[in-house]
Design a protein around this motif. Structure first.
Motif, mmCIF file in Angstrom:
data_model
loop_
_atom_site.group_PDB
_atom_site.id
_atom_site.type_symbol
_atom_site.label_atom_id
_atom_site.label_comp_id
_atom_site.label_asym_id
_atom_site.label_seq_id
_atom_site.Cartn_x
_atom_site.Cartn_y
_atom_site.Cartn_z
ATOM 1 N N ILE A 69 -2.223 -9.013 -18.934
ATOM 2 C CA ILE A 69 -3.318 -8.069 -19.173
ATOM 3 C C ILE A 69 -4.622 -8.820 -19.415
ATOM 4 O O ILE A 69 -5.690 -8.440 -18.904
ATOM 5 C CB ILE A 69 -2.983 -7.158 -20.365
ATOM 6 C CG1 ILE A 69 -1.724 -6.330 -20.091
ATOM 7 C CG2 ILE A 69 -4.142 -6.248 -20.694
ATOM 8 C CD1 ILE A 69 -1.883 -5.279 -19.046
ATOM 9 N N PHE A 70 -4.568 -9.890 -20.178
ATOM 10 C CA PHE A 70 -5.778 -10.654 -20.484
ATOM 11 C C PHE A 70 -6.374 -11.286 -19.227
ATOM 12 O O PHE A 70 -7.593 -11.234 -19.005
ATOM 13 C CB PHE A 70 -5.444 -11.724 -21.511
ATOM 14 C CG PHE A 70 -6.614 -12.576 -21.905
ATOM 15 C CD1 PHE A 70 -7.633 -12.054 -22.691
ATOM 16 C CD2 PHE A 70 -6.702 -13.888 -21.490
ATOM 17 C CE1 PHE A 70 -8.722 -12.828 -23.052
ATOM 18 C CE2 PHE A 70 -7.788 -14.676 -21.838
ATOM 19 C CZ PHE A 70 -8.796 -14.141 -22.629
ATOM 20 N N LEU A 71 -5.534 -11.862 -18.373
ATOM 21 C CA LEU A 71 -6.035 -12.472 -17.137
ATOM 22 C C LEU A 71 -6.515 -11.422 -16.148
ATOM 23 O O LEU A 71 -7.428 -11.682 -15.352
ATOM 24 C CB LEU A 71 -4.937 -13.336 -16.521
ATOM 25 C CG LEU A 71 -4.531 -14.554 -17.360
ATOM 26 C CD1 LEU A 71 -3.389 -15.298 -16.697
ATOM 27 C CD2 LEU A 71 -5.719 -15.481 -17.566
ATOM 28 N N TYR A 72 -5.923 -10.237 -16.185
ATOM 29 C CA TYR A 72 -6.430 -9.134 -15.350
ATOM 30 C C TYR A 72 -7.837 -8.739 -15.794
ATOM 31 O O TYR A 72 -8.709 -8.453 -14.958
ATOM 32 C CB TYR A 72 -5.466 -7.967 -15.435
ATOM 33 C CG TYR A 72 -5.957 -6.693 -14.793
ATOM 34 C CD1 TYR A 72 -6.365 -6.666 -13.459
ATOM 35 C CD2 TYR A 72 -6.021 -5.503 -15.520
ATOM 36 C CE1 TYR A 72 -6.821 -5.497 -12.876
ATOM 37 C CE2 TYR A 72 -6.470 -4.340 -14.938
ATOM 38 C CZ TYR A 72 -6.873 -4.337 -13.619
ATOM 39 O OH TYR A 72 -7.327 -3.179 -13.050
ATOM 40 N N LEU A 73 -8.074 -8.727 -17.104
ATOM 41 C CA LEU A 73 -9.426 -8.458 -17.598
ATOM 42 C C LEU A 73 -10.414 -9.513 -17.106
ATOM 43 O O LEU A 73 -11.545 -9.190 -16.709
ATOM 44 C CB LEU A 73 -9.417 -8.425 -19.130
ATOM 45 C CG LEU A 73 -8.661 -7.295 -19.814
ATOM 46 C CD1 LEU A 73 -8.704 -7.472 -21.327
ATOM 47 C CD2 LEU A 73 -9.226 -5.941 -19.440
ATOM 48 N N ILE A 74 -9.991 -10.766 -17.112
ATOM 49 C CA ILE A 74 -10.876 -11.841 -16.658
ATOM 50 C C ILE A 74 -11.225 -11.682 -15.182
ATOM 51 O O ILE A 74 -12.352 -11.974 -14.754
ATOM 52 C CB ILE A 74 -10.212 -13.208 -16.930
ATOM 53 C CG1 ILE A 74 -10.124 -13.454 -18.434
ATOM 54 C CG2 ILE A 74 -10.983 -14.338 -16.257
ATOM 55 C CD1 ILE A 74 -9.431 -14.747 -18.795
ATOM 56 N N SER A 75 -10.290 -11.190 -14.389
ATOM 57 C CA SER A 75 -10.517 -11.095 -12.943
ATOM 58 C C SER A 75 -11.326 -9.873 -12.535
ATOM 59 O O SER A 75 -12.009 -9.908 -11.504
ATOM 60 C CB SER A 75 -9.166 -11.077 -12.209
ATOM 61 O OG SER A 75 -8.405 -9.942 -12.579
ATOM 62 N N ILE A 76 -11.311 -8.788 -13.307
ATOM 63 C CA ILE A 76 -11.958 -7.553 -12.882
ATOM 64 C C ILE A 76 -13.273 -7.289 -13.621
ATOM 65 O O ILE A 76 -14.199 -6.676 -13.070
ATOM 66 C CB ILE A 76 -11.000 -6.347 -13.087
ATOM 67 C CG1 ILE A 76 -11.594 -5.065 -12.481
ATOM 68 C CG2 ILE A 76 -10.685 -6.149 -14.563
ATOM 69 C CD1 ILE A 76 -11.776 -5.110 -10.998
ATOM 70 N N VAL A 77 -13.424 -7.765 -14.850
ATOM 71 C CA VAL A 77 -14.624 -7.469 -15.633
ATOM 72 C C VAL A 77 -15.894 -8.036 -14.996
ATOM 73 O O VAL A 77 -16.928 -7.349 -14.962
ATOM 74 C CB VAL A 77 -14.442 -7.961 -17.088
ATOM 75 C CG1 VAL A 77 -15.769 -7.988 -17.835
ATOM 76 C CG2 VAL A 77 -13.452 -7.066 -17.819
ATOM 77 N N PRO A 78 -15.917 -9.275 -14.455
ATOM 78 C CA PRO A 78 -17.156 -9.749 -13.801
ATOM 79 C C PRO A 78 -17.618 -8.869 -12.646
ATOM 80 O O PRO A 78 -18.830 -8.658 -12.469
ATOM 81 C CB PRO A 78 -16.773 -11.155 -13.319
ATOM 82 C CG PRO A 78 -15.700 -11.594 -14.237
ATOM 83 C CD PRO A 78 -14.913 -10.363 -14.548
ATOM 84 N N SER A 79 -16.703 -8.337 -11.873
ATOM 85 C CA SER A 79 -17.086 -7.450 -10.774
ATOM 86 C C SER A 79 -17.733 -6.176 -11.295
ATOM 87 O O SER A 79 -18.748 -5.710 -10.751
ATOM 88 C CB SER A 79 -15.860 -7.124 -9.921
ATOM 89 O OG SER A 79 -15.295 -8.293 -9.362
ATOM 90 N N LEU A 80 -17.176 -5.606 -12.348
ATOM 91 C CA LEU A 80 -17.757 -4.395 -12.912
ATOM 92 C C LEU A 80 -19.119 -4.677 -13.540
ATOM 93 O O LEU A 80 -20.022 -3.830 -13.484
ATOM 94 C CB LEU A 80 -16.796 -3.796 -13.946
ATOM 95 C CG LEU A 80 -15.484 -3.239 -13.380
ATOM 96 C CD1 LEU A 80 -14.565 -2.786 -14.499
ATOM 97 C CD2 LEU A 80 -15.762 -2.083 -12.435
ATOM 98 N N TRP A 81 -19.291 -5.845 -14.123
ATOM 99 C CA TRP A 81 -20.606 -6.223 -14.655
ATOM 100 C C TRP A 81 -21.650 -6.270 -13.539
ATOM 101 O O TRP A 81 -22.751 -5.735 -13.681
ATOM 102 C CB TRP A 81 -20.506 -7.591 -15.334
ATOM 103 C CG TRP A 81 -20.285 -7.549 -16.802
ATOM 104 C CD1 TRP A 81 -19.168 -7.116 -17.452
ATOM 105 C CD2 TRP A 81 -21.206 -7.952 -17.818
ATOM 106 N NE1 TRP A 81 -19.317 -7.236 -18.799
ATOM 107 C CE2 TRP A 81 -20.568 -7.746 -19.060
ATOM 108 C CE3 TRP A 81 -22.491 -8.483 -17.796
ATOM 109 C CZ2 TRP A 81 -21.189 -8.051 -20.265
ATOM 110 C CZ3 TRP A 81 -23.111 -8.782 -18.999
ATOM 111 C CH2 TRP A 81 -22.463 -8.560 -20.220
#
Length: 368
Positions: A69-81
């Motif tokens: 879950i933590f690595l999924y956050l790392i991979s998707i949050v920059p795109s949403l930003w």
């Protein structure tokens, strides 16, 4: 059973990677820069975690924390930003232009289907996929960004459900955690969609950055499982002072209170108050959710005080009970047992009854 565990572990991580790639694709479409595909390299961390989990844990999760879950956050949050900061394309065009685009794409889609009936099935699938992707590209950017936010939160809940359970959490605790995640996700989605849609907010890049930082900060609660895992306190901890017993006995409750005050409701309340007081952004929903955050923070503080009073009362009763035990050796001296017999452990003294029987007139000795 082991095969099902491995299947769930691989399928869940594959869903995470696919959703992350969709976010990267949207960034490249919006920015018109192909080098943004480098964001997809963040998924290499998830691939590495998958290999290590399959090798050392046989696909099962870890205690207290979910690295997937933590690595999924790392991979998707920059795109949403990047999508949120690219606000100049977030406003949809007119309805007539959108209708004309949809009509043209539908006609192209029908013509493609008719023309490809005479070709191979492989070519048919390729052409259909191209038309489908082109049709998706005509969707408004604002709708795309909101859809990614929604599916992102759904993926967190569904992915946590599908991931194999680790050794430190039961199915009952997992169900409680998922129900908490549903309510948390709804609050987070309402916070972002409500604040970032305001024109005054979009005109202030610093405020947009602040909202996105708080949104990212609130996401850090999803990889953690501490909110439902109750720690069994050893006897040595219960005999210590107030802090040790308090944090050991109510660790899960304290974690929930900390999440609400410092990660979710507290920061959300601060942002909403700043919007209403400094930026003069006042509407019915903003006031309602600000009042809701305030009530949650106050109730959590009230619960914290209540738990502290319970532990304080328990320690006080324990101290009174210990004082009563210290006074108990002096009580049998009134029944004729010497204190030295109690201290020396005399068996004759211990054999005496603790309660004297009533003396009858027949048993009483005759007086001369």
């Amino acid at each position: 059973m082991e095969g099902l565990v491995l299947l769930n572990a691989l399928a869940t991580r594959l869903l995470f990677v696919l959703h992350s790639l969709v976010g990267v694709w949207r960034v490249t479409e919006v920015k018109k820069e192909p080098w943004y595909w480098l964001l997809a390299l963040l998924n290499l961390l998830l691939f590495l975690e998958t290999a290590l989990t399959l090798k050392f844990k046989r696909g099962r999760g870890y205690k207290w924390f979910s690295p997937a879950i933590f690595l999924y956050l790392i991979s998707i949050v920059p795109s949403l930003w990047l999508l949120e900061m690219h606000h100049e394309t977030q406003y949809c065009s007119s309805q007539s232009e959108g209708m004309s685009k949809n009509t043209s794409t539908k006609e192209d889609f029908n013509q493609t289907l008719l023309s490809t009936e005479q070709t191979n099935r492989a070519d048919d699938l390729i052409e259909t996929a191209k038309v489908f992707v082109n049709n998706l590209s005509t969707v408004c950017e604002k709708v795309w960004t909101l859809g990614l936010h929604q599916t992102f939160l759904l993926m967190l809940i569904i992915g946590r459900w599908l991931l194999p359970i680790g050794g430190g959490i039961t199915r009952d605790q997992l169900s409680q955690l998922l129900l908490m995640f549903v309510g948390t996700a709804a609050d987070i989605l309402e916070f972002t969609s409500e604040t970032l849609e305001e024109a005054n907010v979009r005109n202030s890049p610093a405020l947009v950055y602040a909202i996105l930082v708080i949104w990212t900060w609130s996401m850090l609660q999803f990889p953690l499982d501490l909110a439902v895992q109750h720690v069994v306190c050893p006897v040595s901890m219960t005999t210590r002072g107030f802090p040790s017993r308090f944090f050991c006995q109510y660790s899960a409750d304290l974690w929930n209170i900390g999440i609400s005050i410092f990660i979710q409701d507290g920061p959300f309340l601060v942002v909403r108050l700043i919007l209403m007081t400094y930026f003069k952004v006042i509407n019915q929903m903003l006031v309602f959710f600000a009042a809701k955050n305030f009530l949650v923070v106050v109730l959590q503080l009230y619960r914290l005080v209540a738990l502290a009073l319970v532990v304080h009362a328990s320690l006080r009763s324990q101290q009174e009970r210990l004082k009563g035990e210290h006074r108990r050796p002096g009580v049998p001296a009134e029944s004729g047992v010497s204190p030295g017999a109690w201290a020396g452990g005399s068996k004759e003294g211990l054999a005496l009854p603790l309660q004297t029987l009533p003396v009858t007139c027949d048993d009483s000795p005759l007086t001369p």
